[in-house]
Design an enzyme around this catalytic site. Structure first.
Site, PDB file in Angstrom:
ATOM      1  N   GLY A  48       9.783  43.456  -0.466  1.00 46.27           N
ATOM      2  CA  GLY A  48      10.044  42.595   0.692  1.00 46.27           C
ATOM      3  C   GLY A  48       8.852  41.839   1.251  1.00 46.27           C
ATOM      4  O   GLY A  48       8.995  40.747   1.775  1.00 46.27           O
ATOM      5  N   GLU A 103       3.520  44.879   5.490  1.00 53.02           N
ATOM      6  CA  GLU A 103       4.962  45.147   5.393  1.00 53.02           C
ATOM      7  C   GLU A 103       5.751  43.957   5.909  1.00 53.02           C
ATOM      8  O   GLU A 103       5.265  43.198   6.740  1.00 53.02           O
ATOM      9  CB  GLU A 103       5.323  46.384   6.236  1.00 53.02           C
ATOM     10  CG  GLU A 103       5.403  47.682   5.450  1.00 53.02           C
ATOM     11  CD  GLU A 103       6.659  47.782   4.582  1.00 53.02           C
ATOM     12  OE1 GLU A 103       7.281  46.746   4.274  1.00 53.02           O
ATOM     13  OE2 GLU A 103       7.014  48.912   4.207  1.00 53.02           O
ATOM     14  N   ASP A 104       6.971  43.803   5.411  1.00 54.69           N
ATOM     15  CA  ASP A 104       7.842  42.765   5.945  1.00 54.69           C
ATOM     16  C   ASP A 104       8.429  43.198   7.288  1.00 54.69           C
ATOM     17  O   ASP A 104       8.431  42.443   8.246  1.00 54.69           O
ATOM     18  CB  ASP A 104       8.974  42.425   4.953  1.00 54.69           C
ATOM     19  CG  ASP A 104       9.689  43.660   4.401  1.00 54.69           C
ATOM     20  OD1 ASP A 104       9.283  44.803   4.714  1.00 54.69           O
ATOM     21  OD2 ASP A 104      10.662  43.482   3.642  1.00 54.69           O
ATOM     22  N   ASP A 107      11.492  49.424  10.337  1.00 60.02           N
ATOM     23  CA  ASP A 107      12.804  49.753  10.903  1.00 60.02           C
ATOM     24  C   ASP A 107      12.756  51.201  11.389  1.00 60.02           C
ATOM     25  O   ASP A 107      12.299  51.475  12.493  1.00 60.02           O
ATOM     26  CB  ASP A 107      13.844  49.517   9.797  1.00 60.02           C
ATOM     27  CG  ASP A 107      15.273  49.668  10.263  1.00 60.02           C
ATOM     28  OD1 ASP A 107      15.558  49.329  11.417  1.00 60.02           O
ATOM     29  OD2 ASP A 107      16.121  50.121   9.469  1.00 60.02           O
ATOM     30  N   LYS A 135      11.289  46.587  14.509  1.00 57.56           N
ATOM     31  CA  LYS A 135      12.456  46.920  15.338  1.00 57.56           C
ATOM     32  C   LYS A 135      12.112  48.174  16.142  1.00 57.56           C
ATOM     33  O   LYS A 135      12.397  49.284  15.689  1.00 57.56           O
ATOM     34  CB  LYS A 135      13.676  47.208  14.452  1.00 57.56           C
ATOM     35  CG  LYS A 135      14.136  46.055  13.565  1.00 57.56           C
ATOM     36  CD  LYS A 135      15.346  46.503  12.738  1.00 57.56           C
ATOM     37  CE  LYS A 135      15.795  45.472  11.733  1.00 57.56           C
ATOM     38  NZ  LYS A 135      16.841  45.976  10.821  1.00 57.56           N
ATOM     39  N   PHE A 156      20.475  43.403  11.525  1.00 59.56           N
ATOM     40  CA  PHE A 156      20.144  43.188  10.122  1.00 59.56           C
ATOM     41  C   PHE A 156      19.794  41.730   9.890  1.00 59.56           C
ATOM     42  O   PHE A 156      20.563  40.832  10.211  1.00 59.56           O
ATOM     43  CB  PHE A 156      21.289  43.622   9.203  1.00 59.56           C
ATOM     44  CG  PHE A 156      20.882  43.574   7.762  1.00 59.56           C
ATOM     45  CD1 PHE A 156      20.091  44.581   7.227  1.00 59.56           C
ATOM     46  CD2 PHE A 156      21.238  42.513   6.956  1.00 59.56           C
ATOM     47  CE1 PHE A 156      19.672  44.526   5.903  1.00 59.56           C
ATOM     48  CE2 PHE A 156      20.841  42.443   5.626  1.00 59.56           C
ATOM     49  CZ  PHE A 156      20.056  43.464   5.097  1.00 59.56           C
ATOM     50  N   ILE A 157      18.635  41.506   9.306  1.00 52.76           N
ATOM     51  CA  ILE A 157      18.185  40.138   9.058  1.00 52.76           C
ATOM     52  C   ILE A 157      17.850  39.943   7.582  1.00 52.76           C
ATOM     53  O   ILE A 157      17.654  40.921   6.853  1.00 52.76           O
ATOM     54  CB  ILE A 157      16.944  39.800   9.916  1.00 52.76           C
ATOM     55  CG1 ILE A 157      15.804  40.780   9.631  1.00 52.76           C
ATOM     56  CG2 ILE A 157      17.284  39.827  11.396  1.00 52.76           C
ATOM     57  CD1 ILE A 157      14.500  40.363  10.266  1.00 52.76           C
ATOM     58  N   ASP A 163      15.819  41.019   2.004  1.00 52.79           N
ATOM     59  CA  ASP A 163      16.962  40.851   1.125  1.00 52.79           C
ATOM     60  C   ASP A 163      18.202  41.608   1.572  1.00 52.79           C
ATOM     61  O   ASP A 163      18.142  42.516   2.400  1.00 52.79           O
ATOM     62  CB  ASP A 163      16.599  41.355  -0.274  1.00 52.79           C
ATOM     63  CG  ASP A 163      16.473  42.879  -0.308  1.00 52.79           C
ATOM     64  OD1 ASP A 163      15.735  43.428   0.533  1.00 52.79           O
ATOM     65  OD2 ASP A 163      17.134  43.511  -1.151  1.00 52.79           O
ATOM     66  N   ARG A 169      16.002  36.551  -0.620  1.00 50.79           N
ATOM     67  CA  ARG A 169      14.552  36.622  -0.369  1.00 50.79           C
ATOM     68  C   ARG A 169      13.918  35.244  -0.344  1.00 50.79           C
ATOM     69  O   ARG A 169      12.875  35.035   0.270  1.00 50.79           O
ATOM     70  CB  ARG A 169      13.862  37.442  -1.463  1.00 50.79           C
ATOM     71  CG  ARG A 169      14.238  38.907  -1.499  1.00 50.79           C
ATOM     72  CD  ARG A 169      13.234  39.672  -2.356  1.00 50.79           C
ATOM     73  NE  ARG A 169      13.712  40.967  -2.797  1.00 50.79           N
ATOM     74  CZ  ARG A 169      13.625  42.084  -2.079  1.00 50.79           C
ATOM     75  NH1 ARG A 169      13.099  42.061  -0.883  1.00 50.79           N
ATOM     76  NH2 ARG A 169      14.084  43.231  -2.557  1.00 50.79           N
TER      77      ARG A 169
HETATM   78  P1  IMP Z   1      12.159  51.813   7.172  1.00 51.68           P
HETATM   79  O1  IMP Z   1      11.567  52.800   6.202  1.00 51.68           O
HETATM   80  O2  IMP Z   1      13.470  52.287   7.724  1.00 51.68           O
HETATM   81  O3  IMP Z   1      11.176  51.419   8.276  1.00 51.68           O
HETATM   82  O4  IMP Z   1      12.559  50.543   6.368  1.00 51.68           O
HETATM   83  C1  IMP Z   1      11.628  49.698   5.867  1.00 51.68           C
HETATM   84  C2  IMP Z   1      12.214  48.821   4.788  1.00 51.68           C
HETATM   85  O5  IMP Z   1      13.636  48.656   4.908  1.00 51.68           O
HETATM   86  C3  IMP Z   1      11.646  47.447   4.907  1.00 51.68           C
HETATM   87  O6  IMP Z   1      10.419  47.341   4.228  1.00 51.68           O
HETATM   88  C4  IMP Z   1      12.734  46.588   4.331  1.00 51.68           C
HETATM   89  O7  IMP Z   1      12.592  46.510   2.931  1.00 51.68           O
HETATM   90  C5  IMP Z   1      14.011  47.316   4.669  1.00 51.68           C
HETATM   91  N1  IMP Z   1      14.659  46.752   5.890  1.00 51.68           N
HETATM   92  C6  IMP Z   1      14.644  47.252   7.143  1.00 51.68           C
HETATM   93  N2  IMP Z   1      15.325  46.476   7.993  1.00 51.68           N
HETATM   94  C7  IMP Z   1      15.795  45.443   7.258  1.00 51.68           C
HETATM   95  C8  IMP Z   1      16.579  44.264   7.587  1.00 51.68           C
HETATM   96  O8  IMP Z   1      16.982  44.007   8.732  1.00 51.68           O
HETATM   97  N3  IMP Z   1      16.843  43.425   6.556  1.00 51.68           N
HETATM   98  C9  IMP Z   1      16.411  43.652   5.275  1.00 51.68           C
HETATM   99  N4  IMP Z   1      15.679  44.723   4.927  1.00 51.68           N
HETATM  100  C10 IMP Z   1      15.369  45.616   5.914  1.00 51.68           C
HETATM  101 MG    MG Z   2      10.079  46.641   2.382  1.00 46.37          MG
END
Ligand code: IMP
Ligand code: MG
Length: 181
Positions: A48, A103-104, A107, A135, A156-157, A163, A169
């Protein structure tokens, strides 16, 4: 900017490319101020973050910066599986290095937390994280990123590297899932 549809879901414009570029410039200036002369190693978390990392890395305009790539995956569809698997490892010796994780989006924070723990075992001089999006309401573990482009609600974006099961992407702007009426 029009709505876009992926897998039968409709997404509407959310963050325009000009706004993204503005935040990338701001973050790059902060990072340059903090790291210039320290030979920082940017660590781009694939897939991402690849577009953000490319833009941020160029915008930082530092003579002594390096970049490398690691791949983690924790998401399937629109829900975090909570199960983070390392797919591609880190081959560089990071002992004594200043690491900037790129990081993108943060979450749940699970991916970031896991990565910080893995890196800490390898004795870097410092580890900070730059994430284009954060977030805060969704954060379950760890602290948030030190450098944040946009704080957004738990929606969700997609686009600009983000993606839906591998799609979208390549959208230059960021879109958000439209509420069903
Ligand atoms: P986390 O481990 O829950 O913080 O998730 C991190 C990863 O989940 C990010 O690097 C993204 O690849 C994916 N992700 C989290 N939120 C979104 C979203 O809203 N859209 C798309 N991918 C997301
Ligand atoms: Mg990611």
């Amino acid at each position: 900017m029009e709505e876009v549809t992926y897998q039968g879901l409709t997404f509407e414009p959310y963050i325009r490319r000009e706004q993204i570029a503005g935040q990338v410039q701001r973050l790059a200036q902060e990072i340059k101020r903090d790291y210039d002369g320290k030979n920082p190693l940017f660590l781009c978390v694939l897939n991402g973050a690849f577009i953000f990392a490319a833009d941020l890395f160029r915008a930082c305009d530092m003579h002594d910066a390096e970049i490398t790539f690691i791949r983690f995956k924790s998401y399937e569809g629109m829900a975090s599986t909570g199960d983070v698997k390392e797919i591609m490892g880190l081959n560089e010796d990071i002992t004594g290095r200043h690491i900037i994780i790129v990081e993108d989006i943060i979450d749940s924070g699970v991916t970031a937390d896991q990565l910080r723990k893995e890196l800490a075992k390898r004795d870097p001089a410092s580890v900070k994280m730059a994430s284009l999006l954060f977030k805060p309401e969704a954060l379950k573990v760890g602290t948030g990123p030190e450098y944040v482009g946009f704080e957004i609600p738990s929606e969700f974006i997609l686009g600009y590297g983000l993606d839906l099961d591998g799609l979208a992407r390549n959208l230059p702007d960021i879109y958000v899932l439209k509420e069903k009426k």
